[in-house]
Design a protein around this motif. Structure first.
Motif, PDB file in Angstrom:
ATOM      1  N   LYS A   1       0.847  -1.202   0.000  1.00  0.00           N
ATOM      2  CA  LYS A   1       0.000   0.000   0.000  1.00  0.00           C
ATOM      3  C   LYS A   1       0.877   1.244   0.000  1.00  0.00           C
TER       4      LYS A   1
ATOM      5  N   CYS B   1      -4.148  13.974   8.832  1.00  0.00           N
ATOM      6  CA  CYS B   1      -5.071  13.169   8.021  1.00  0.00           C
ATOM      7  C   CYS B   1      -4.255  12.143   7.251  1.00  0.00           C
TER       8      CYS B   1
ATOM      9  N   GLY C   1      -4.174   8.910   4.315  1.00  0.00           N
ATOM     10  CA  GLY C   1      -4.853   8.209   3.228  1.00  0.00           C
ATOM     11  C   GLY C   1      -4.009   7.039   2.767  1.00  0.00           C
ATOM     12  N   GLU C   2      -4.688   5.991   2.269  1.00  0.00           N
ATOM     13  CA  GLU C   2      -3.964   4.805   1.774  1.00  0.00           C
ATOM     14  C   GLU C   2      -4.473   4.453   0.388  1.00  0.00           C
ATOM     15  N   CYS C   3      -3.669   3.679  -0.330  1.00  0.00           N
ATOM     16  CA  CYS C   3      -4.128   3.090  -1.587  1.00  0.00           C
ATOM     17  C   CYS C   3      -3.504   1.702  -1.687  1.00  0.00           C
TER      18      CYS C   3
ATOM     19  N   VAL D   1      -7.815   8.116  -6.999  1.00  0.00           N
ATOM     20  CA  VAL D   1      -7.744   6.965  -6.073  1.00  0.00           C
ATOM     21  C   VAL D   1      -6.509   6.955  -5.176  1.00  0.00           C
ATOM     22  N   SER D   2      -5.572   7.883  -5.393  1.00  0.00           N
ATOM     23  CA  SER D   2      -4.269   7.758  -4.730  1.00  0.00           C
ATOM     24  C   SER D   2      -4.332   8.007  -3.221  1.00  0.00           C
ATOM     25  N   HIS D   3      -3.330   7.516  -2.537  1.00  0.00           N
ATOM     26  CA  HIS D   3      -3.146   7.755  -1.112  1.00  0.00           C
ATOM     27  C   HIS D   3      -3.175   9.252  -0.780  1.00  0.00           C
TER      28      HIS D   3
ATOM     29  N   ALA E   1      -4.504  11.707  -2.582  1.00  0.00           N
ATOM     30  CA  ALA E   1      -5.854  12.240  -2.814  1.00  0.00           C
ATOM     31  C   ALA E   1      -6.772  11.865  -1.656  1.00  0.00           C
ATOM     32  N   ASN E   2      -6.637  10.641  -1.148  1.00  0.00           N
ATOM     33  CA  ASN E   2      -7.503  10.220  -0.036  1.00  0.00           C
ATOM     34  C   ASN E   2      -7.210  11.021   1.230  1.00  0.00           C
TER      35      ASN E   2
ATOM     36  N   LYS F   1      -8.637  14.548   0.710  1.00  0.00           N
ATOM     37  CA  LYS F   1     -10.099  14.622   0.872  1.00  0.00           C
ATOM     38  C   LYS F   1     -10.455  14.790   2.346  1.00  0.00           C
ATOM     39  N   LYS F   2      -9.731  14.068   3.206  1.00  0.00           N
ATOM     40  CA  LYS F   2     -10.002  14.199   4.650  1.00  0.00           C
ATOM     41  C   LYS F   2      -9.616  15.603   5.135  1.00  0.00           C
TER      42      LYS F   2
END
Ligand code: IMP
Length: 193
Positions: A114, A131, A133-135, A173-175, A177-178, A181-182
């Motif tokens: 990931k 914040c 994020g993972e992918c 979809v990337s880490h 970007a996630n 978003k948060k």
């Protein structure tokens, strides 16, 4: 207009963050535009710790709210390595070849990995929000594609590598970007109309 410094001079990161935060009435400044060139040693053991180290250093230099990110690739078969050492795993341009050679004997079903991104926000009062994020994907057996950077050619997301995705497809979809978003939700709650 509210100002936030992004603790980087990387143009791609700046563009990505500006696109997301400008609609909230936030002006995103590069480190250079904020008039500081601090570059602290990233000696934390987690992505969140390193993001905070970068953000704190720029906050102390400028007194302005700051966003900083730290990211990397965690491979299950390597117990999470290279992790926070992703940028130092091999000389730039050689990380994919090194990873493929270390993973040469690892069977398909054990090649899960990931990308992780931690984004630290230090607000005008010096208080911290992180914040993450993972992918999730798999490490391939060969380099594929020419887009992106770093480990993208060996990170398989479904049947394509990250380096075979367009920038828009990866950004959906990337880490990073996630995590962004948060962060957007946190900033909208705090500063939005
Ligand atoms: P940093 O967050 O800029 O310190 O990056 C850490 C390292 O992780 C980079 O040098 C890349 O090798 C790797 N990395 C982070 N995000 C990505 C990505 O989206 N694609 C490929 N490699 C990445």
């Amino acid at each position: 207009m509210r100002k936030i410094v992004l603790a980087t001079n990387n143009k791609n990161k700046l563009r990505e963050v500006r696109e997301i935060l400008t609609p909230l009435g936030i002006t995103v400044l590069s480190q250079q535009e904020a008039g500081t060139s601090v570059n602290p040693e990233e000696n934390g053991t987690t992505f969140a710790a390193n993001a905070e180290i970068k953000a704190r250093a720029v906050y102390e230099a400028t007194g302005l709210p700051v966003i900083a990110d730290d990211s990397g690739l965690c491979v299950d078969a390597l117990d999470g390595a290279p992790g926070v050492y992703s940028a130092r795993f091999a000389p730039e341009g050689e990380v994919c070849d090194k990873l493929l050679s270390v993973m040469a004997e690892v069977p398909q079903e054990q090649r899960s990995a990931k990308f992780v991104s931690a984004i630290a926000l230090i607000d005008e009062y010096g208080s911290l929000t992180v914040c993450e994020g993972e992918c999730h994907g798999m490490i391939g057996y060969e380099k594929r594609g020419t887009n992106g950077f770093g480990y993208d050619p060996v990170f398989m997301y479904g049947d394509r590598s990250f380096a075979e995705l367009s920038a828009d497809e990866k950004n959906a979809v990337s880490h990073r970007a996630n995590a962004l978003k948060k962060l957007y939700d946190v900033l909208k709650e705090r500063y939005g109309e």
